[in-house]
Each structure stands twice: as structure tokens, then as C-alpha cells.
Design a protein around this motif. Structure first.
Motif, short mmCIF file in Angstrom:
data_model
loop_
_atom_site.label_atom_id
_atom_site.label_comp_id
_atom_site.label_asym_id
_atom_site.label_seq_id
_atom_site.Cartn_x
_atom_site.Cartn_y
_atom_site.Cartn_z
N GLU A 58 0.92 -1.29 0.06
CA GLU A 58 -0.05 0.13 -0.02
C GLU A 58 0.91 1.26 0.06
O GLU A 58 1.67 1.28 0.80
CB GLU A 58 -0.89 -0.10 1.50
N ASN A 117 -4.76 5.13 -2.02
CA ASN A 117 -5.66 5.70 -1.42
C ASN A 117 -6.34 6.75 -2.39
O ASN A 117 -5.83 7.62 -2.48
CB ASN A 117 -5.42 6.13 0.16
N GLU A 149 -7.98 2.08 -2.80
CA GLU A 149 -8.48 1.91 -1.84
C GLU A 149 -9.39 3.22 -1.68
O GLU A 149 -8.84 4.20 -1.46
CB GLU A 149 -7.32 1.80 -0.52
N ASP A 179 -11.96 0.41 1.74
CA ASP A 179 -11.03 0.56 3.01
C ASP A 179 -11.75 0.72 4.33
O ASP A 179 -12.81 1.37 4.21
CB ASP A 179 -10.12 1.83 2.61
N LYS A 200 -11.07 -4.39 3.42
CA LYS A 200 -10.10 -4.14 4.18
C LYS A 200 -10.61 -3.87 5.65
O LYS A 200 -11.43 -2.91 5.99
CB LYS A 200 -9.07 -3.19 3.88
#
Ligand code: C2E
Ligand code: CA
Ligand code: CA
Ligand code: CA
Length: 279
Positions: A58, A117, A149, A179, A200
Motif C-alpha cells: 500500500e 488511497n 483503496e 477501505d 480491508k
């Protein structure tokens, strides 16, 4: 008078927050840093515990300062989301990321897949798709290497648009992770309809998984839900061997957290992968 004062402040804070002098300073520093491309991405590994190998990474943004320290995203992402700077910032980061992935590809570094993200505000814009197409094409990186995400709340704001947007993202071949799962309020019917690859589990559930029965039950339920929906599940914030083991026996085989590795600088990634096989 005190109460009135507070109300007045709230008014300025909400409606005209740029009048707050410290916010204004921070805001102009942020825009300047975007113009000067000062932000860097760190990469935190995601493990595949079942096969005992690396799964991917990530990407997490940091803002390096002149004195060598780092400003962490919690200190500037909320502001960037408020004033819209998150859009140009994410464009810079996406460019940086795909450049990096292209370099690793050239050097035969098997990085697996890498997530970035995406803020709610950005997810809700058509320009997100154009940006993805632009950079994937420009840097010639296979879309399946990239994962977005997106928080649960970003999707539930406007579920109809979210569904269309996710279908456009999936049509490019880019993966989608929901997320901070468990902290928002997803409707189960949407979960089934949305083309989501991975859930997640938020670190707030993982934190006390070995001590708190409720957190343990919630986590186990999310893992079963994901299995039922045929979606992958990953846990973040895994810090101890006990947490890792509990998640593993629950069937949560993708894990991320300080127990495995802290976010790494890009230069450290190749070296790190050398010592770990990627699936
Ligand atoms: P997040 O997406 O939930 O990311 C997880 C955060 O937990 C990261 O913090 C990560 O460094 C941290 N973390 C990783 N392992 C552990 C662990 O074992 N224990 C604990 N306590 N924490 C761990 P970070 O990097 O400070 O990022 C904070 C938040 O800022 C992220 O939360 C994400 O919402 C946002 N963010 C970070 N980078 C970006 C970005 O490039 N774009 C956008 N839009 N948001 C970002
Ligand atoms: Ca994340
Ligand atoms: Ca989280
Ligand atoms: Ca978050």
C-alpha cells in the motif's frame, strides 16, 4: 458572551475556515508543496500468510520537511480534502506511483500489486477515470498491478454513482478495495452489487482482537461475509503474533501491519522483495 464567542467562531470555522490564520498558513504551505512536488510515497507490504509470501504494497503519502522530519497524512489529508487540494495532490501521487511501478518493472522487481488511497471527493469525480487512463497508458503499467483503496463512506454517499464509477474502474482492469471496512455503514445489498475485489478490515477492530470478544466476533463476521460474497479480505494494523495468528485461523490470510513491516521508502522496496517471494 463566552457561548456567543464560541458560536461565532464555529460560524467562521465552518463557513469561512480560510479566515483562521493558522489554517491559512497551512493551506498555502500545502499548495506550495504541491506545486514543488514535495510529497513522497512510502510502501507498506501486504502479506499472504497462507502461502507465507509477499502479496503487494500500500502506498502511503508523507511530506518531508527541511529538517529531515516527515509530516504524516493525518496532518494534511483532511485539510486537502476540505479545500480540494486532494485532487492535484493525488494526481501527483498517481503519476509518481506509476512512474515507480514502471521503473520496478524495467528492473524486474516483482512488486505484486500496489494500492493507493483515493479520497471520497476524488472518487466522486469523472476526472478520476481520465487520470487513471492517462497515467496507465503513459507509463505502460498493466492495470491489474494497481489497486484503489476507497473508504466505505465514500461509496455509500451516492451508491448509484458509486456503482457506475466502480464499474468504470473495473473496466480498466484496476482493482478496488473497500477501505476502513466496519467503520462506515455499508448496506449488504450494495456490497453484493458493487464490483469490489477486497474488503480491508479497519485496524480499530484488529487492535484488541486478542482481548476483546466483541472485536473478535465482528472481525470473524467480516471474514465470513467476505467469503460469502466471494471477496478477498485483508486486515490492517496487525502488530502482534497473537493478532496475526487469530486472523489466520479466522481465514483472513492477507495481512498488513507493523508486525510484518513498517512503510518503506521506495529505495528499500527492491531489497526487501529480494528477501521475500511475491505471489
Ligand atoms: P489508512 O488508509 O487506513 O492507512 C493505514 C494507516 O495505518 C497508515 O497510516 C499506516 O502507516 C498505519 N499503519 C500501518 N500498520 C500499522 C500498525 O501495525 N499499527 C498502527 N497503529 N498503524 C499502522 P498513515 O500512513 O499515517 O496514513 C493515515 C491515513 O491517511 C490513511 O489511513 C489514509 O486514510 C490517509 N492517506 C495516506 N496516504 C494517502 C494518500 O496517498 N492519499 C489519500 N487520499 N489518503 C492517504
Ligand atoms: Ca488504506
Ligand atoms: Ca484504516
Ligand atoms: Ca482511513
Amino acid at each position: 458572551a463566552k457561548k456567543l464567542g464560541r458560536n461565532t467562531y464555529q460560524f467562521f470555522d465552518k463557513e469561512r475556515h480560510t479566515l483562521d490564520p493558522t489554517e491559512l498558513t497551512k493551506e498555502s504551505a500545502l499548495f506550495k508543496a504541491i506545486t514543488n512536488n514535495e510529497f513522497v510515497l512510502y510502501f507498506q507490504p501486504k502479506y499472504d500468510v497462507q502461502h507465507n509470501r509477499l502479496h503487494g504494497f500500500e502506498a502511503l503519502v508523507r511530506w518531508p520537511q527541511d529538517d529531515g522530519s516527515l509530516i504524516y497524512p493525518d496532518e494534511f489529508i483532511p485539510l486537502a480534502e476540505q479545500n480540494g487540494a486532494i485532487i492535484p495532490l493525488t494526481q501527483l501521487l498517481m503519476k509518481q506511483l506509476l512512474q515507480q511501478l514502471a521503473n520496478w518493472q524495467k528492473q524486474d522487481v516483482p512488486f505484486g500489486n500496489v494500492a493507493i488511497n483515493i479520497s471520497a471527493l476524488h472518487f466522486q469525480q469523472n476526472s478520476l477515470i481520465e487520470m487513471l487512463v492517462d497515467y496507465l497508458t503513459k507509463y505502460n503499467v498493466p492495470a491489474r498491478c494497481l489497486e484503489l483503496e476507497i473508504t466505505e463512506s465514500a461509496m455509500m454517499n451516492n451508491p448509484e454513482f458509486a456503482e457506475q464509477q466502480m464499474k468504470r474502474i473495473k473496466a480498466l482492469g484496476v482493482n478496488i478495495t473497500l477501505d476502513d471496512f466496519g467503520t462506515g455503514h455499508s448496506s449488504l445489498s450494495y456490497l453484493k452489487r458493487f464490483p469490489i475485489d477486497t474488503l480491508k478490515i479497519d485496524k480499530s477492530f484488529v487492535k484488541d482482537i486478542d482481548k476483546n470478544e466483541q472485536d473478535r466476533n465482528i472481525t470473524a463476521t467480516i471474514v465470513r461475509l467476505a467469503k460469502y460474497l466471494d471477496i478477498n479480505v485483508v486486515a490492517e494494523g496487525v502488530e502482534t503474533e497473537e493478532q496475526a495468528y487469530m486472523l489466520h485461523i479466522m481465514g483472513c490470510h492477507y495481512q498488513q501491519g507493523y508486525y510484518y513491516c513498517k512503510p518503506l521508502k521506495a529505495e528499500q522496496v527492491a531489497n526487501f522483495i529480494d528477501k521475500n517471494e511475491v505471489d
